[in-house]
Design a protein around this motif. Structure first.
Motif, PDB file in Angstrom:
ATOM      1  N   LYS A   9       1.566  -2.015   2.536  1.00  0.00           N
ATOM      2  CA  LYS A   9       2.573  -1.763   3.568  1.00  0.00           C
ATOM      3  C   LYS A   9       3.598  -2.905   3.613  1.00  0.00           C
ATOM      4  O   LYS A   9       4.812  -2.665   3.700  1.00  0.00           O
ATOM      5  N   HIS A  57       5.696  -2.753   0.411  1.00  0.00           N
ATOM      6  CA  HIS A  57       6.319  -1.451   0.112  1.00  0.00           C
ATOM      7  C   HIS A  57       6.077  -1.060  -1.337  1.00  0.00           C
ATOM      8  O   HIS A  57       6.931  -0.446  -1.987  1.00  0.00           O
ATOM      9  N   GLU A  63       0.960   9.131  -2.708  1.00  0.00           N
ATOM     10  CA  GLU A  63       1.609   9.956  -1.682  1.00  0.00           C
ATOM     11  C   GLU A  63       0.805   9.924  -0.387  1.00  0.00           C
ATOM     12  O   GLU A  63       1.366   9.850   0.714  1.00  0.00           O
ATOM     13  N   ALA A  72       1.265   6.575   1.273  1.00  0.00           N
ATOM     14  CA  ALA A  72       2.565   6.527   1.946  1.00  0.00           C
ATOM     15  C   ALA A  72       2.496   7.187   3.311  1.00  0.00           C
ATOM     16  O   ALA A  72       3.065   6.685   4.287  1.00  0.00           O
ATOM     17  N   ASP A 129       5.290   5.095   5.201  1.00  0.00           N
ATOM     18  CA  ASP A 129       6.324   4.494   4.350  1.00  0.00           C
ATOM     19  C   ASP A 129       6.766   5.534   3.324  1.00  0.00           C
ATOM     20  O   ASP A 129       6.257   5.575   2.207  1.00  0.00           O
ATOM     21  N   LEU A 155       7.721   4.377  -0.329  1.00  0.00           N
ATOM     22  CA  LEU A 155       6.749   3.557  -1.047  1.00  0.00           C
ATOM     23  C   LEU A 155       6.963   3.681  -2.562  1.00  0.00           C
ATOM     24  O   LEU A 155       7.102   4.775  -3.092  1.00  0.00           O
TER      25      LEU A 155
END
Length: 312
Positions: free
Chosen positions: A46, A49, A84, A87, A92, A95
């Motif tokens: 996180k 990113h 996915e 994210a 995010d 990402l």
């Protein structure tokens, strides 16, 4: 190239138990949660990113380089689905993925040392490794076999008495060959190479009598090099190798994310078409393996289907 179904059937319980190792992680004590209740790995992802995805250069069709030297493969597509889900978990939508080269010898260390977050190759999920790392649900089942020249008299491991066999360093195939050597007193000269491509080249250059690794990888290398007229895969299975995506152990939240990604793929009925894309149809690099899904793997995939009415 079809698998011997009767020999696999005895292992169905074990393989299906391996299919859901992530669920067991919930009962394990994990590292302390990071910010916002996220696990340490998810917190790092996180903040950066970025997800660091480990790939292999020469493990077709699981993880290999295309003609533009970009990482592609079946395992990488599965990892993209996990990314996915990560994210969504960390909120995010932008990402990114950083692809990091891994080898058979350094892949476990790369996970333990936080150099990669997901190892997306052709890695066997066994009890010894599970003491160090965690694994996704089952993605494939392979076994150790031999690649030999077409004209070689070798048709089984016992025909290798006094001969030289190459294995790729850091693989479970090395131990499989040492076990066979000891069991049958073959007096093998077992040598190692840094990766599957180098092992293949040693056989191609006549430096060894056989190359021992998982059968699907041998078929992949033969197809990629278009060397069906030079080499063949032979012998009984010398080991059984259930593959999984590898990631850090002791983080139940990360395990849950991986599990959800697989259950979404299963419930959307994406797992079998994804298999067929990489093992049955023509690969982006032009070759075709034409290896149909085994009944065991198909059953494991269907067990991931949480859609209404599934598995009734």
């Amino acid at each position: 190239m079809r698998q011997n179904i009767s020999r696999w059937t005895a292992l169905i319980g074990l393989l299906l138990a391996a299919c859901l190792p992530a669920a067991a992680a919930f009962a394990q004590g994990g590292d302390e949660a990071g910010e916002g209740g996220l696990s340490p790995t998810l917190t790092r992802i996180k903040n950066a990113h970025l997800v660091h995805v480990g790939y292999r250069e020469s493990s077709p069709p699981f993880s290999f380089l295309d003609e533009a030297n970009r990482p592609i493969g079946y395992s990488l597509e599965l990892c993209e689905a996990i990314v996915e889900e990560i994210a969504a978990e960390i909120d995010d939508p932008d990402l990114k993925i950083a692809y990091v080269k891994a080898t058979s010898d350094d892949r476990i260390a790369a996970v333990l040392q936080n150099r990669i977050d997901l190892e997306c190759g052709s890695t066997t999920a066994n009890a010894e490794r599970s003491r160090l790392v965690a694994f996704s649900p089952l993605i494939f089942v392979a076994g150790t076999k031999l690649m030999v020249p077409k004209a070689s008299p070798v048709s089984a491991a016992t025909d290798l008495k006094g001969k030289t066999v190459v294995v790729t360093k850091g693989t479970t195939n090395e131990q499989a060959m040492r076990n066979v050597d000891k069991k049958f007193a073959l007096g093998l000269n077992i040598v190692t190479a840094a990766d599957h491509e180098q092992s293949y080249q040693m056989l191609a250059d006549g430096k060894v009598d056989a190359f021992a690794t998982d059968d699907i990888l041998l078929y992949g290398l033969i197809a990629r090099h278009k060397s069906q007229d030079r080499f063949r895969v032979t012998g009984d299975y010398l080991s059984y190798e259930p593959y999984g995506i590898m990631f850090r152990k002791g983080e139940p939240e990360l395990s849950a994310v991986v599990e959800r990604a697989f259950r979404k793929l299963g419930s959307n009925h994406d797992l079998i078409p994804l298999y067929e894309k990489w093992f049955v149809r023509r690969l982006p690099t032009g070759e075709r393996l034409n290896v149909p899904i085994s009944p065991q793997l198909e059953e494991a995939f269907r067990a991931m289907d949480d859609s209404p009415g599934a598995n009734n």
